[in-house]
Design a protein around this motif. Structure first.
Motif, PDB file in Angstrom:
ATOM      1  N   LEU A   8       0.838  -1.195   0.000  1.00 20.25           N
ATOM      2  CA  LEU A   8       0.000   0.000   0.000  1.00 20.25           C
ATOM      3  C   LEU A   8       0.877   1.252   0.000  1.00 20.25           C
ATOM      4  CD1 LEU A   8      -2.837   1.211   0.108  1.00 20.25           C
ATOM      5  CD2 LEU A   8      -2.752   1.031   2.606  1.00 20.25           C
ATOM      6  N   LEU A   9       0.685   2.107  -1.002  1.00 19.87           N
ATOM      7  CA  LEU A   9       1.431   3.352  -1.138  1.00 19.87           C
ATOM      8  C   LEU A   9       0.488   4.510  -0.829  1.00 19.87           C
ATOM      9  CD1 LEU A   9       3.105   2.532  -4.588  1.00 19.87           C
ATOM     10  CD2 LEU A   9       3.879   1.867  -2.303  1.00 19.87           C
ATOM     11  N   VAL A  10       0.821   5.296   0.202  1.00 21.14           N
ATOM     12  CA  VAL A  10      -0.080   6.364   0.644  1.00 21.14           C
ATOM     13  C   VAL A  10       0.637   7.711   0.544  1.00 21.14           C
ATOM     14  CG1 VAL A  10      -1.650   7.132   2.448  1.00 21.14           C
ATOM     15  CG2 VAL A  10      -1.032   4.705   2.298  1.00 21.14           C
ATOM     16  N   PRO A  14       0.408  12.863  -6.533  1.00 22.07           N
ATOM     17  CA  PRO A  14       0.474  11.826  -7.569  1.00 22.07           C
ATOM     18  C   PRO A  14       1.890  11.552  -8.061  1.00 22.07           C
ATOM     19  CG  PRO A  14      -1.327  13.347  -8.007  1.00 22.07           C
ATOM     20  CD  PRO A  14      -0.539  13.935  -6.881  1.00 22.07           C
ATOM     21  N   GLU A  15       2.725  12.612  -8.145  1.00 24.05           N
ATOM     22  CA  GLU A  15       4.087  12.405  -8.634  1.00 24.05           C
ATOM     23  C   GLU A  15       4.907  11.546  -7.674  1.00 24.05           C
ATOM     24  OE1 GLU A  15       4.024  16.619  -6.770  1.00 24.05           O
ATOM     25  OE2 GLU A  15       2.682  15.251  -7.851  1.00 24.05           O
ATOM     26  N   ASN A  16       4.617  11.649  -6.369  1.00 20.81           N
ATOM     27  CA  ASN A  16       5.316  10.808  -5.404  1.00 20.81           C
ATOM     28  C   ASN A  16       4.877   9.351  -5.516  1.00 20.81           C
ATOM     29  OD1 ASN A  16       6.684  13.023  -4.403  1.00 20.81           O
ATOM     30  ND2 ASN A  16       5.315  13.316  -2.655  1.00 20.81           N
ATOM     31  N   SER A  35      -4.465   8.108  -1.976  1.00 17.54           N
ATOM     32  CA  SER A  35      -4.063   9.514  -2.001  1.00 17.54           C
ATOM     33  C   SER A  35      -4.396  10.256  -0.706  1.00 17.54           C
ATOM     34  CB  SER A  35      -4.740  10.229  -3.178  1.00 17.54           C
ATOM     35  OG  SER A  35      -6.152  10.129  -3.082  1.00 17.54           O
ATOM     36  N   SER A  36      -4.875   9.529   0.304  1.00 16.85           N
ATOM     37  CA  SER A  36      -5.188  10.146   1.594  1.00 16.85           C
ATOM     38  C   SER A  36      -5.229   9.069   2.658  1.00 16.85           C
ATOM     39  CB  SER A  36      -6.539  10.863   1.538  1.00 16.85           C
ATOM     40  OG  SER A  36      -7.589   9.922   1.369  1.00 16.85           O
ATOM     41  N   GLY A  37      -5.219   9.519   3.926  1.00 17.97           N
ATOM     42  CA  GLY A  37      -5.330   8.564   5.017  1.00 17.97           C
ATOM     43  C   GLY A  37      -6.657   7.842   4.997  1.00 17.97           C
ATOM     44  N   ASP A  55       3.160   8.418   3.725  1.00 19.38           N
ATOM     45  CA  ASP A  55       3.674   9.785   3.775  1.00 19.38           C
ATOM     46  C   ASP A  55       3.227  10.440   5.078  1.00 19.38           C
ATOM     47  OD1 ASP A  55       4.898  12.173   2.824  1.00 19.38           O
ATOM     48  OD2 ASP A  55       2.942  12.913   2.197  1.00 19.38           O
ATOM     49  N   VAL A  56       4.124  11.207   5.688  1.00 18.70           N
ATOM     50  CA  VAL A  56       3.793  11.848   6.957  1.00 18.70           C
ATOM     51  C   VAL A  56       2.899  13.068   6.756  1.00 18.70           C
ATOM     52  CG1 VAL A  56       4.744  13.118   8.927  1.00 18.70           C
ATOM     53  CG2 VAL A  56       5.860  11.024   8.133  1.00 18.70           C
TER      54      VAL A  56
END
Length: 226
Positions: A8-10, A14-16, A35-37, A55-56
């Motif tokens: 899972l990529l959070v 979008p570029e990240n 794209s979000s928590g 992502d933090v």
């Protein structure tokens, strides 16, 4: 056919997400975007994941809050979380990441090779755990079937036990090789601890299987796979 693990990529950018997909595509696993928590938590309701890259800094629910929700759920609390952050506020900020349940905390820009190696370790551990659960489930089904057909004891179970033992031996061999690799690479403590937990479960399953051998007193209770 071996089922692929899900990662899972959070990240709200979008570029990240695209960059992470490019880095991890070589692992040949299933990459799932969020794209979000909130979107991440929704994905975790239905799918099982080997590892989460989180992502933090995100608008609304940030990475720390998302991780807290993940760790509160019984279904998801054991999934490894790797925090990714573009900011560095020193040891206190890093400690907050580990306190939230992360197994690692990586600052951007990061080395793609290092990130890929870290993720691959947790994917391997996840796959070994899946194999272990499958072997335990098969053994339980065979035991239940044997109990229901007690009148058919003329059917020798030695062939079945030999097959189960061979399958378990293959998983044991792979787990041992993975543990040696972790020792050699001075891997993260969390990964080493997870590998040790897997080996303990394998030992318990092997002990239960050995107890089924003729002359050992019959079946014994199988170890819990939690």
């Amino acid at each position: 056919m071996v089922q692929k693990a899900k990662i899972l990529l959070v990240d709200d950018r979008p570029e990240n997400l695209l960059a992470l997909e490019a880095i991890l595509s070589a692992l040949d696993q299933t990459l799932v975007r969020a794209s979000s928590g909130e979107e991440a938590l929704k994905a975790l309701l239905t799918d099982d994941f080997a590892v989460i890259l989180l992502d933090v800094q995100m608008p609304g629910m940030d990475g720390f809050e998302t991780a807290a929700h993940i760790k509160r759920r019984e279904r998801t609390r054991d999934i490894p979380i790797i925090f990714l952050t573009a900011i560095n506020h020193g040891p206190h900020h890093t400690f907050r990441g580990y306190a939230a349940g992360a197994v690692d905390y990586i600052s951007k820009p990061f080395d793609p090779w290092v990130l890929r190696a870290k993720v691959s370790v947790f994917v391997e551990l996840y796959m070994k755990n899946c194999q272990l659960r499958e072997q335990a489930a098969l053994l339980r089904l065979q035991l239940e079937g044997g109990a229901q057909s007690g009148a058919d004891n003329h059917k020798e179970p030695a062939g079945l036990l030999a097959e189960l033992s061979a399958r378990l031996a293959a998983v044991e061999e792979q787990a041992e090789a993975l543990s040696k690799q972790l020792d050699d690479d001075s891997a993260d403590a969390a990964a080493v601890a997870t590998a040790a937990h897997l080996e303990r479960k394998l030992t318990g399953l092997r002990r239960a299987l050995d107890a089924l051998e003729p002359g050992t007193g019959g079946p014994s209770a199988l170890p819990s796979q939690n």
